[in-house]
Design an enzyme around this catalytic site. Structure first.
Site, PDB file in Angstrom:
ATOM      1  N   GLU A 301      19.938  34.963  33.634  1.00  0.00           N
ATOM      2  CA  GLU A 301      21.373  34.639  33.538  1.00  0.00           C
ATOM      3  C   GLU A 301      21.729  34.257  32.104  1.00  0.00           C
ATOM      4  OE1 GLU A 301      23.292  35.288  36.111  1.00  0.00           O
ATOM      5  OE2 GLU A 301      21.491  35.803  37.233  1.00  0.00           O
ATOM      6  N   TRP A 304      22.134  37.434  30.388  1.00  0.00           N
ATOM      7  CA  TRP A 304      23.457  38.051  30.522  1.00  0.00           C
ATOM      8  C   TRP A 304      24.429  37.465  29.506  1.00  0.00           C
ATOM      9  CZ3 TRP A 304      25.093  42.331  32.830  1.00  0.00           C
ATOM     10  CH2 TRP A 304      24.275  42.899  33.824  1.00  0.00           C
ATOM     11  N   TRP A 332      46.425  51.175  37.950  1.00  0.00           N
ATOM     12  CA  TRP A 332      46.504  49.854  38.572  1.00  0.00           C
ATOM     13  C   TRP A 332      47.877  49.686  39.209  1.00  0.00           C
ATOM     14  CZ3 TRP A 332      41.902  47.756  38.877  1.00  0.00           C
ATOM     15  CH2 TRP A 332      40.964  47.989  37.858  1.00  0.00           C
ATOM     16  N   ASN A 367      29.536  31.149  40.880  1.00  0.00           N
ATOM     17  CA  ASN A 367      29.353  32.530  40.415  1.00  0.00           C
ATOM     18  C   ASN A 367      29.520  33.578  41.519  1.00  0.00           C
ATOM     19  OD1 ASN A 367      26.949  34.789  40.162  1.00  0.00           O
ATOM     20  ND2 ASN A 367      28.208  34.593  38.338  1.00  0.00           N
ATOM     21  N   TRP A 385      41.682  44.240  35.760  1.00  0.00           N
ATOM     22  CA  TRP A 385      40.744  43.161  35.418  1.00  0.00           C
ATOM     23  C   TRP A 385      41.294  42.304  34.287  1.00  0.00           C
ATOM     24  CZ3 TRP A 385      39.104  43.183  30.413  1.00  0.00           C
ATOM     25  CH2 TRP A 385      39.106  44.403  29.726  1.00  0.00           C
ATOM     26  N   TRP A 408      34.264  40.449  33.760  1.00  0.00           N
ATOM     27  CA  TRP A 408      35.381  41.099  34.453  1.00  0.00           C
ATOM     28  C   TRP A 408      35.219  42.612  34.426  1.00  0.00           C
ATOM     29  CZ3 TRP A 408      38.907  39.890  37.925  1.00  0.00           C
ATOM     30  CH2 TRP A 408      39.152  38.534  38.166  1.00  0.00           C
TER      31      TRP A 408
END
Length: 497
Positions: A301, A304, A332, A367, A385, A408
């Site tokens: 993590e 990331w 969208w 999360n 997003w 996102w």
DNA sequence: AGATAGTTTAC
DNA sequence: TAAACTATC
């Protein structure tokens, strides 16, 4: 707006002495604090005290920095207390934090000329506007014959250090992180510096003058939840290691339990050093090999976080533009009413609403639930997003441009190494799987408190009359899961071409 | 770091 | 008959 620090009688005498020293041209350096609000393993701070006797500890609050990504409300709240605690720590060392408000470059220019400092120390940042600022400061320092010294203190590696065997940038997480692990230097974190008492005579302002706290008090939930201090970060790490680490890979997905470290805001503001965190866990894994699987999961993590910064560094448009260009033609819907229902936690899907209300209440969301609400926004509601990222930006205490943008885009499917678009979370299934007793929902959506476990994640199925039942106040689902899912998949098919 | 519909397998 | 597996989105 600024005022001069008015010393008491003793410090006034000290100040006189210092001005005499100044006449003897003793060297002065500046530590420019940014998102590194800690004293432990802070390279800029450490090396400043290693090289200078007089160190000015400076924080500039630049309320325009970042443009459309200037600091959001929850982040400002956090910053207020982070500065408060840092200053308290520094006062214990007979030092103090100089606070300034205004344009970063202009403020530094003024301070450099009024203090005749010879060197400025800072730790690097990676947002496009911060990179630009660092370049401008370098030019300014050159023109004033001041040394500007940049350190790497906010990431494990600089974003450009890990390269593929062909010399390219990684765009897939796993090979990126594997390459990083070989490159990460495991030298010991730096200790706190040997502070030298110094109360510089520099114009500054009070913490309250920075206007960081909200005018309308919406921050009670934040205040009841967080203590934004370096000390607390270290305590949380200890508690995480003692209580959560052994079950991390399972329990990290359970929003109804404490399964994560909650260190994200501390990492964002640099109140805990990522190197300190990494080395602590590596050492633990070496000592207790039984924990190594869990440690690897947790450190991935952190990986990331590194990956997101790597992406933002090489794609500075990541906060606005699709990483994958084929998403540019995605249609969208961006319905204002639906967006508002999502923001307020009134979608009619309990796990989504619980998450959105948790966010508003404490400035943080689990999360797993972030993934669920993001999937719901982008796929079931067909809202871009970017809208989600903006809302998170203003409401998260851990709002971080690299992590927020990359994550996102990951959920939306437009990002690097993203979740495939067709991976659409079902909020009912997810709720039943990861909040099986509905405790998370009951905590954040109290209207549903009295529902039985078997309908808590689908309250529209509750036909049992109950005079204590407040779920009548809870909205009906704003979209149908099956049809909205089918619609999203149909649009996905179009952009694939 | 998913969901779903359809099919096969294990009782 | 339900769990397990698989192809597809």
């Amino acid at each position: 707006m600024f005022h001069y620090f008015i010393p008491n009688i003793i410090t006034a005498l000290v100040d006189v002495n210092f001005s005499i020293y100044y006449a003897m041209s003793e060297k002065v350096a500046i530590v420019w604090f940014r998102n590194d609000l800690r004293i432990l393993d802070n390279p800029a701070l450490f090396h400043a005290y290693n090289n200078y006797d007089k160190v000015i500890l400076l924080y500039i609050y630049d309320d325009q920095l970042g443009g459309s990504w200037k600091m959001g409300g929850a982040s400002k709240w956090w910053l207020y207390y982070a500065l408060f605690h840092l200053n308290k720590t520094l006062e214990h060392k007979s030092c103090r934090l100089i606070l300034r408000k205004g344009d970063s470059l202009e403020q530094l220019k003024q301070i450099l000329s009024s203090t005749k400092a010879q060197e400025i120390f800072f730790n690097g940042m990676y947002e496009p506007y911060n990179i630009k600022l660092e370049q401008e400061i370098e030019i300014l320092c050159d023109s004033l014959e001041v040394t500007a010294t940049r350190f790497q203190g906010n990431l494990l590696l600089e974003p450009w250090e890990a390269k593929t065997t062909t010399g390219k940038n990684f765009s897939v997480f796993t090979p990126y992180w594997n390459a990083c692990k070989k490159l990460i230097n495991t030298k010991d974190p730096l200790p706190e510096p040997k502070f030298k008492p110094y109360y510089p005579e520099v114009a500054d302002c009070n913490l309250d003058d920075l206007n960081l706290l909200p005018a309308i008090n919406w921050a009670d939930g934040l205040k009841a939840t967080w203590e934004p201090s370096e000390k607390k970060a270290l305590e949380l790490l200890g508690e995480f290691i003692d209580n959560q680490l052994s079950g991390y890979s399972e329990l990290r997905s359970r929003p109804d339990m404490v399964g994560t470290s909650s260190l994200s805001p501390y990492l964002h503001f640099g109140q805990i050093s990522v190197r300190y965190l990494y080395n602590s866990l590596r050492f633990l894994s070496y000592q207790k090999p039984a924990l190594s699987t869990q440690v690897e999961k947790y450190l991935s993590e952190i990986g990331w976080r590194e990956f997101s910064h790597h992406l933002l560094f090489f794609y500075p448009n990541l906060p606005e533009q699709n990483f994958r260009e084929n998403f540019d033609k995605f249609q969208w819907d961006n319905d204002t009413e639906l967006l508002r229902a999502w923001q307020r936690g009134m979608t009619g899907y309990p796990i989504v609403d619980a998450g959105m209300r948790q966010l508003r209440s404490i400035g943080w969301m689990h999360n797993r639930v972030r993934m669920i609400v993001a999937s719901f926004l982008t796929k079931n509601l067909l809202i871009s997003w970017q809208e989600g990222a903006k809302w998170f930006w203003d409401n998260l205490v851990d709002a971080d441009l690299a992590n927020n943008s990359a994550s996102w885009q990951w959920v939306a499917g437009s990002g690097a190494d993203a979740a495939p678009y067709f991976r659409i979370f079902n909020p009912v299934t997810q709720g039943e799987k990861f909040d099986p007793k509905g405790e998370y929902v009951r905590r954040w959506v109290p209207e549903l408190k009295s529902l039985q476990n078997n309908v808590i994640h689908q309250p529209w199925k509750n036909f049992l009359p109950n005079k204590f039942n407040n779920s009548i106040n809870y909205p009906q689902p704003i979209v149908k899961l099956d049809t909205s899912r089918a619609r999203a998949l149909a649009i996905y098919k179009q952009i694939k071409r």
